[in-house]
Design a protein around this motif. Sequence first.
Motif, PDB file in Angstrom:
ATOM      1  N   PRO A   1       0.779  -1.187  -0.376  1.00  0.00           N
ATOM      2  CA  PRO A   1       0.148  -0.392  -0.183  1.00  0.00           C
ATOM      3  C   PRO A   1       0.375   1.149   0.327  1.00  0.00           C
ATOM      4  O   PRO A   1       2.261   1.127   0.382  1.00  0.00           O
ATOM      5  CB  PRO A   1      -1.060  -0.412   1.163  1.00  0.00           C
ATOM      6  CG  PRO A   1       0.044  -0.971   1.917  1.00  0.00           C
ATOM      7  CD  PRO A   1       1.015  -1.350   1.841  1.00  0.00           C
ATOM      8  N   PRO A   2       0.354   3.025  -0.005  1.00  0.00           N
ATOM      9  CA  PRO A   2       1.273   3.492  -0.133  1.00  0.00           C
ATOM     10  C   PRO A   2       1.113   3.847   1.278  1.00  0.00           C
ATOM     11  O   PRO A   2       0.513   3.431   2.363  1.00  0.00           O
ATOM     12  CB  PRO A   2      -0.491   4.798  -0.233  1.00  0.00           C
ATOM     13  CG  PRO A   2      -1.228   3.913  -0.900  1.00  0.00           C
ATOM     14  CD  PRO A   2      -1.248   3.221  -1.210  1.00  0.00           C
ATOM     15  N   TYR A   3       2.710   4.411   1.757  1.00  0.00           N
ATOM     16  CA  TYR A   3       3.382   3.743   3.044  1.00  0.00           C
ATOM     17  C   TYR A   3       2.719   5.172   4.420  1.00  0.00           C
ATOM     18  O   TYR A   3       3.100   5.775   3.494  1.00  0.00           O
ATOM     19  CB  TYR A   3       5.078   3.966   2.439  1.00  0.00           C
ATOM     20  CG  TYR A   3       5.651   2.513   2.448  1.00  0.00           C
ATOM     21  CD1 TYR A   3       5.085   1.504   2.123  1.00  0.00           C
ATOM     22  CD2 TYR A   3       7.118   2.167   2.678  1.00  0.00           C
ATOM     23  CE1 TYR A   3       5.774   0.732   1.530  1.00  0.00           C
ATOM     24  CE2 TYR A   3       7.482   1.022   2.429  1.00  0.00           C
ATOM     25  CZ  TYR A   3       6.487  -0.001   2.281  1.00  0.00           C
ATOM     26  OH  TYR A   3       7.267  -1.357   1.474  1.00  0.00           O
ATOM     27  N   ALA A   4       2.586   4.637   4.796  1.00  0.00           N
ATOM     28  CA  ALA A   4       2.543   5.524   6.492  1.00  0.00           C
ATOM     29  C   ALA A   4       3.765   6.099   6.224  1.00  0.00           C
ATOM     30  O   ALA A   4       4.365   5.673   6.637  1.00  0.00           O
ATOM     31  CB  ALA A   4       2.568   4.256   7.648  1.00  0.00           C
ATOM     32  N   PRO A   5       3.526   7.516   6.372  1.00  0.00           N
ATOM     33  CA  PRO A   5       4.878   8.867   6.401  1.00  0.00           C
ATOM     34  C   PRO A   5       5.868   8.144   7.380  1.00  0.00           C
ATOM     35  O   PRO A   5       4.905   8.446   8.421  1.00  0.00           O
ATOM     36  CB  PRO A   5       3.583  10.171   6.054  1.00  0.00           C
ATOM     37  CG  PRO A   5       1.998   9.686   7.003  1.00  0.00           C
ATOM     38  CD  PRO A   5       1.942   8.401   6.161  1.00  0.00           C
TER      39      PRO A   5
ATOM     40  N   GLY B   1      -5.072   7.381   3.567  1.00  0.00           N
ATOM     41  CA  GLY B   1      -4.571   7.588   5.392  1.00  0.00           C
ATOM     42  C   GLY B   1      -4.271   6.796   6.384  1.00  0.00           C
ATOM     43  O   GLY B   1      -4.164   5.657   5.670  1.00  0.00           O
ATOM     44  N   LEU B   2      -4.718   7.277   7.300  1.00  0.00           N
ATOM     45  CA  LEU B   2      -4.656   6.803   9.290  1.00  0.00           C
ATOM     46  C   LEU B   2      -5.937   5.744   8.595  1.00  0.00           C
ATOM     47  O   LEU B   2      -5.548   4.220   9.093  1.00  0.00           O
ATOM     48  CB  LEU B   2      -4.115   7.741   9.353  1.00  0.00           C
ATOM     49  CG  LEU B   2      -3.727   6.847  11.007  1.00  0.00           C
ATOM     50  CD1 LEU B   2      -2.493   5.789  11.169  1.00  0.00           C
ATOM     51  CD2 LEU B   2      -3.426   7.715  12.489  1.00  0.00           C
ATOM     52  N   ASP B   3      -7.065   6.014   7.659  1.00  0.00           N
ATOM     53  CA  ASP B   3      -7.993   5.169   8.222  1.00  0.00           C
ATOM     54  C   ASP B   3      -7.495   3.909   7.253  1.00  0.00           C
ATOM     55  O   ASP B   3      -8.318   2.943   7.773  1.00  0.00           O
ATOM     56  CB  ASP B   3      -9.169   6.077   7.562  1.00  0.00           C
ATOM     57  CG  ASP B   3     -10.181   6.710   9.153  1.00  0.00           C
ATOM     58  OD1 ASP B   3      -9.415   7.004  10.319  1.00  0.00           O
ATOM     59  OD2 ASP B   3     -10.673   7.683   8.581  1.00  0.00           O
ATOM     60  N   ALA B   4      -7.034   4.095   6.123  1.00  0.00           N
ATOM     61  CA  ALA B   4      -7.298   3.211   5.310  1.00  0.00           C
ATOM     62  C   ALA B   4      -5.774   2.159   5.602  1.00  0.00           C
ATOM     63  O   ALA B   4      -5.863   1.256   5.286  1.00  0.00           O
ATOM     64  CB  ALA B   4      -6.767   3.962   4.201  1.00  0.00           C
ATOM     65  N   GLN B   5      -5.364   2.332   6.430  1.00  0.00           N
ATOM     66  CA  GLN B   5      -3.900   1.647   6.456  1.00  0.00           C
ATOM     67  C   GLN B   5      -4.932   1.155   8.172  1.00  0.00           C
ATOM     68  O   GLN B   5      -4.281  -0.321   8.225  1.00  0.00           O
ATOM     69  CB  GLN B   5      -3.191   2.811   7.519  1.00  0.00           C
ATOM     70  CG  GLN B   5      -2.103   3.611   6.566  1.00  0.00           C
ATOM     71  CD  GLN B   5      -0.944   2.602   6.030  1.00  0.00           C
ATOM     72  OE1 GLN B   5      -1.442   1.769   6.202  1.00  0.00           O
ATOM     73  NE2 GLN B   5      -0.095   3.564   4.609  1.00  0.00           N
TER      74      GLN B   5
ATOM     75  N   PRO C   1       6.542   3.189  14.777  1.00  0.00           N
ATOM     76  CA  PRO C   1       5.452   2.714  16.010  1.00  0.00           C
ATOM     77  C   PRO C   1       3.837   2.717  15.479  1.00  0.00           C
ATOM     78  O   PRO C   1       3.297   1.363  15.643  1.00  0.00           O
ATOM     79  CB  PRO C   1       5.653   4.144  17.330  1.00  0.00           C
ATOM     80  CG  PRO C   1       6.832   4.554  16.538  1.00  0.00           C
ATOM     81  CD  PRO C   1       6.817   4.589  15.109  1.00  0.00           C
ATOM     82  N   ILE C   2       3.731   3.307  14.722  1.00  0.00           N
ATOM     83  CA  ILE C   2       2.067   2.488  14.074  1.00  0.00           C
ATOM     84  C   ILE C   2       2.229   1.624  13.377  1.00  0.00           C
ATOM     85  O   ILE C   2       0.669   0.776  13.338  1.00  0.00           O
ATOM     86  CB  ILE C   2       1.212   4.183  13.487  1.00  0.00           C
ATOM     87  CG1 ILE C   2      -0.281   3.982  13.027  1.00  0.00           C
ATOM     88  CG2 ILE C   2       1.705   4.109  12.148  1.00  0.00           C
ATOM     89  CD1 ILE C   2      -0.840   3.753  14.219  1.00  0.00           C
ATOM     90  N   THR C   3       2.847   1.431  12.170  1.00  0.00           N
ATOM     91  CA  THR C   3       2.765   0.173  11.795  1.00  0.00           C
ATOM     92  C   THR C   3       2.526  -0.742  12.962  1.00  0.00           C
ATOM     93  O   THR C   3       2.267  -2.145  12.971  1.00  0.00           O
ATOM     94  CB  THR C   3       3.946   0.344  10.621  1.00  0.00           C
ATOM     95  OG1 THR C   3       5.305  -0.159  11.166  1.00  0.00           O
ATOM     96  CG2 THR C   3       3.232   0.884   9.699  1.00  0.00           C
ATOM     97  N   ARG C   4       3.944  -1.234  13.800  1.00  0.00           N
ATOM     98  CA  ARG C   4       3.942  -2.071  14.606  1.00  0.00           C
ATOM     99  C   ARG C   4       2.612  -2.397  15.561  1.00  0.00           C
ATOM    100  O   ARG C   4       1.910  -3.355  15.777  1.00  0.00           O
ATOM    101  CB  ARG C   4       5.500  -1.211  15.584  1.00  0.00           C
ATOM    102  CG  ARG C   4       6.654  -1.761  14.693  1.00  0.00           C
ATOM    103  CD  ARG C   4       6.609  -2.928  14.503  1.00  0.00           C
ATOM    104  NE  ARG C   4       8.245  -3.310  14.478  1.00  0.00           N
ATOM    105  CZ  ARG C   4       9.034  -3.998  14.509  1.00  0.00           C
ATOM    106  NH1 ARG C   4       9.060  -4.709  15.267  1.00  0.00           N
ATOM    107  NH2 ARG C   4      10.227  -3.915  13.705  1.00  0.00           N
ATOM    108  N   GLN C   5       1.924  -0.876  15.503  1.00  0.00           N
ATOM    109  CA  GLN C   5       0.529  -1.512  16.283  1.00  0.00           C
ATOM    110  C   GLN C   5      -0.057  -1.876  15.336  1.00  0.00           C
ATOM    111  O   GLN C   5      -0.889  -3.160  16.156  1.00  0.00           O
ATOM    112  CB  GLN C   5       0.744   0.222  16.758  1.00  0.00           C
ATOM    113  CG  GLN C   5      -0.541  -0.072  17.936  1.00  0.00           C
ATOM    114  CD  GLN C   5      -1.100   1.134  18.412  1.00  0.00           C
ATOM    115  OE1 GLN C   5      -0.426   2.472  17.474  1.00  0.00           O
ATOM    116  NE2 GLN C   5      -2.621   1.717  18.300  1.00  0.00           N
ATOM    117  N   LEU C   6      -0.275  -1.723  14.001  1.00  0.00           N
ATOM    118  CA  LEU C   6      -1.390  -2.529  13.480  1.00  0.00           C
ATOM    119  C   LEU C   6      -1.123  -3.297  12.899  1.00  0.00           C
ATOM    120  O   LEU C   6      -2.420  -4.400  12.736  1.00  0.00           O
ATOM    121  CB  LEU C   6      -0.716  -1.099  11.854  1.00  0.00           C
ATOM    122  CG  LEU C   6      -2.082   0.307  12.336  1.00  0.00           C
ATOM    123  CD1 LEU C   6      -2.292   0.827  10.698  1.00  0.00           C
ATOM    124  CD2 LEU C   6      -3.507   0.078  12.594  1.00  0.00           C
TER     125      LEU C   6
END
Length: 295
Positions: A184-188, A204-208, A234-239
Motif C-alpha cells: 500500500p501507499p506507505y505510512a509517512p 490515510g491512517l483510516d485506510a491503513q 510505531p503505528i505500523t508495529r501497532q497495526l
Amino acid sequence: MMQKKNRAFLKWAGGKYSLVEAINAKLPSGNRLIEPFVGAGSVFLNTNFKRYLLNDINPDLINLYNFLKAQPDAVIHDASRFFTRDHNCEATYYALREEFNQTSDEYYRAILFIYLNRHGFNGLCRYSLAGRFNVPFGRYKKPYFPHEEMLFFAEKSQKAVFTCLPFEKIFGRARRGNVIYCDPPYAPVSKTAAFTSYASSSFGLDAQHKLAKLAVRASYKRGIPVLISNHDLPITRQLYTSADISELSVRRSISQNGATRKPVAEILAYFTPNLSLPKTKKRQQKRRAKQTQTA
C-alpha cells in the motif's frame, strides 16, 4: 531458487525490485497471487504463481496493463515513436502532458502514460485533486525505452486479470488457496513525507487501519495468508501486532536531493493463515451432503 530478476517497464516510486528476494522468501505457495496495490508489478514479474489478480486504484495504470496484455506489438510500436530526441524537450513534454489530461481516448492515454513515466521527474506518478497528471519534466539525456521489459510483462500478463477497484473489494475476491501481497501507499515517516496522491486520492491512517483489519480477517477467519510491506514505524508495529514481522533496510530514491537519500527502515508483516479452518470446512461439506441425501 529465483532465476534472473525481471525489471518493471515503468519507473515507480517505492517499486519493489530491490526487495523481491526478501518478499519471495516470505510468500507461501498458492494457486493465485492477489495484489490489491500492484504498482509497477515487480513482485508479479518475479514470482511463479499459476494465476494472478492484480489491482490498482489508478485507472491509467490498469488501462495501460490491459492494452499491453491484449495488443503488445501495437502498444510497444506506438509508444516507441515518442522516444526520440524531438520528444525529449520541455515544451513537447508539457504539450503532451496537456494532451494526456485532455483526451478521453483510452489507448492514446496508455501510450502517453509510458512516455510521461519515462520523461517525467524521477518516475513519479502524481495527480492534482482535480485528477490532472502534474509531474514536471525530468530533464534526462536519453530516456530509456523499455522494449524487452514490456514484452516480458505482456507475456506474463496472460496469466493475470487486471482490475481497478478499492482494495477492500479485492480482499473479498480472495479464496482459500490464494495468497495476498499488499504494497500500500506507505505510512509517512513524517508529516511532510506523505506521498499518497498518485491516484488523486489519499491513503490515510483510516485506510491503513482498514487494511490491517482485512489482513487479520483474511488470515484468521478465512485461512488466506497475507503479506504487507510498510515503513517500520510505531503505528505500523501497532497495526500489525498479530503478524510475524521481518525488518528490512531499503535505499529510497524519492528524495529530490540525491545526497540525502538515506536507507529507510521497512517491515514485512506476515499474517499466518489459520490452519484449523479445514475441519470447519469438512463439517460444512458433511452437512451439505446430508441435506442433499434427504432432499
